[in-house]
Design an enzyme around this catalytic site. Structure first.
Site, PDB file in Angstrom:
ATOM      1  N   ASP A 107     -10.183   3.215   1.442  1.00 26.73           N
ATOM      2  CA  ASP A 107     -10.509   2.835   2.816  1.00 26.73           C
ATOM      3  C   ASP A 107     -11.187   4.006   3.528  1.00 26.73           C
ATOM      4  O   ASP A 107     -12.071   3.810   4.372  1.00 26.73           O
ATOM      5  CB  ASP A 107      -9.243   2.443   3.589  1.00 26.73           C
ATOM      6  N   LYS A 124       0.809  -1.228   0.000  1.00 32.45           N
ATOM      7  CA  LYS A 124       0.000   0.000   0.000  1.00 32.45           C
ATOM      8  C   LYS A 124       0.840   1.274   0.000  1.00 32.45           C
ATOM      9  O   LYS A 124       0.429   2.290  -0.561  1.00 32.45           O
ATOM     10  CB  LYS A 124      -0.952   0.009   1.201  1.00 32.45           C
TER      11      LYS A 124
END
Length: 277
Positions: free
Chosen positions: A102, A66
């Protein structure tokens, strides 16, 4: 050519993203595919080159890529830059763009579970100071929450997070967490504590006021000990599965051209898969 999409990570066998995206492809009768691909850290640049060359329309990035993926793309969204991590990639005119969904996934699930929650939250207590906490704090700040308290076992890491995002974040010692529960209108566990195979989250909710929202981003088990105690004490529990489902929406919309819905049927499908694991 049908869009080919992916989720990459190392390991990746546990990812439920193919189940979610596969169900949407079936539901909307769309051409395309979505697959798990195990990519070791040393192989990440070569894989991103394949995306750039057009082999894929885009995909998701999970642990441990990420942060590393940010250096390999052309443009990172404001949310991705603020969080310091991305999870969604797509091609646009020969360029690779990246976002962190997210943040929107957390907020969308909270919106769906507790409509008008913003009007009742003046103080939020965030447990943890890792990547998930950073995204959630950024999201809460973007919604105008007046006071965001970060409590983490390592105070230094919490201070780094607060310094990075600025006001209204403030830092509290981990041993003050139970006392702070009584001040909070929203409590969020962003740690892996309480997850299957992990140590428990050690916190008493004795000070919890009825009506306080308690959000646990852990989704295995579906009802964590934190949520069960919150429910017993008159709190409003919000589980982690909805965040997982909602964070998948923006990527699917970009790759396949249809904005999918998070339905009870989709939730039941993923719930069943979690329960049999």
């Amino acid at each position: 050519m049908s869009p080919r999409c992916f989720v990459i990570g190392h390991p990746i066998a546990h990812s439920r993203s193919p189940l979610i995206h596969g169900e949407w492809l079936r539901q909307y009768a769309l051409p395309g595919s979505y697959e798990r691909i195990d990519v070791a850290p040393a192989e990440l640049p070569a894989f991103i080159a394949r995306l750039r060359q057009g082999e894929f329309a885009g995909g998701n990035v999970t642990v441990p890529h990420k942060e590393a993926a940010m250096a390999l793309v052309d443009t990172v969204s404001e949310a991705g830059r603020a969080v310091g991590a991305v999870n969604t990639l797509w091609r646009e005119g020969g360029r690779i763009l990246a976002d962190n969904s997210d943040v929107s996934g957390f907020l969308a699930h909270l919106d769906a579970t507790v409509p008008a929650w913003q009007g009742r939250v003046g103080t939020a207590l965030v447990l943890g100071a890792g990547g998930a906490a950073r995204g959630i704090c950024y999201g809460l700040k973007s919604r105008g929450i007046a006071r965001i308290i970060v409590a983490n076992r390592s105070r230094e890491r919490a201070e780094e997070l607060a310094a990075s995002l600025g006001r209204p974040l403030e830092v509290a010692d981990w041993d003050k967490r139970e006392q702070l529960v009584g001040e909070a209108d929203l409590v969020v566990n962003t740690t892996a504590l309480g997850m299957q195979g992990k140590p428990p989250l050690e916190i008493s909710l004795a000070a919890l006021r009825p009506g306080t929202i308690v959000d646990d981003i852990v989704y295995a088990p579906l009802k964590t000990a934190l949520l069960a105690e919150a429910e017993r004490r008159g709190g409003v529990p919000v589980d982690g599965l909805g965040m997982l489902l909602h964070q998948a929406v923006p990527g699917f919309a970009r790759w396949f051209g249809v904005t999918p819905q998070v339905t009870p049927a989709l939730r039941a499908l993923v719930e069943a898969d979690i329960l049999k694991a």
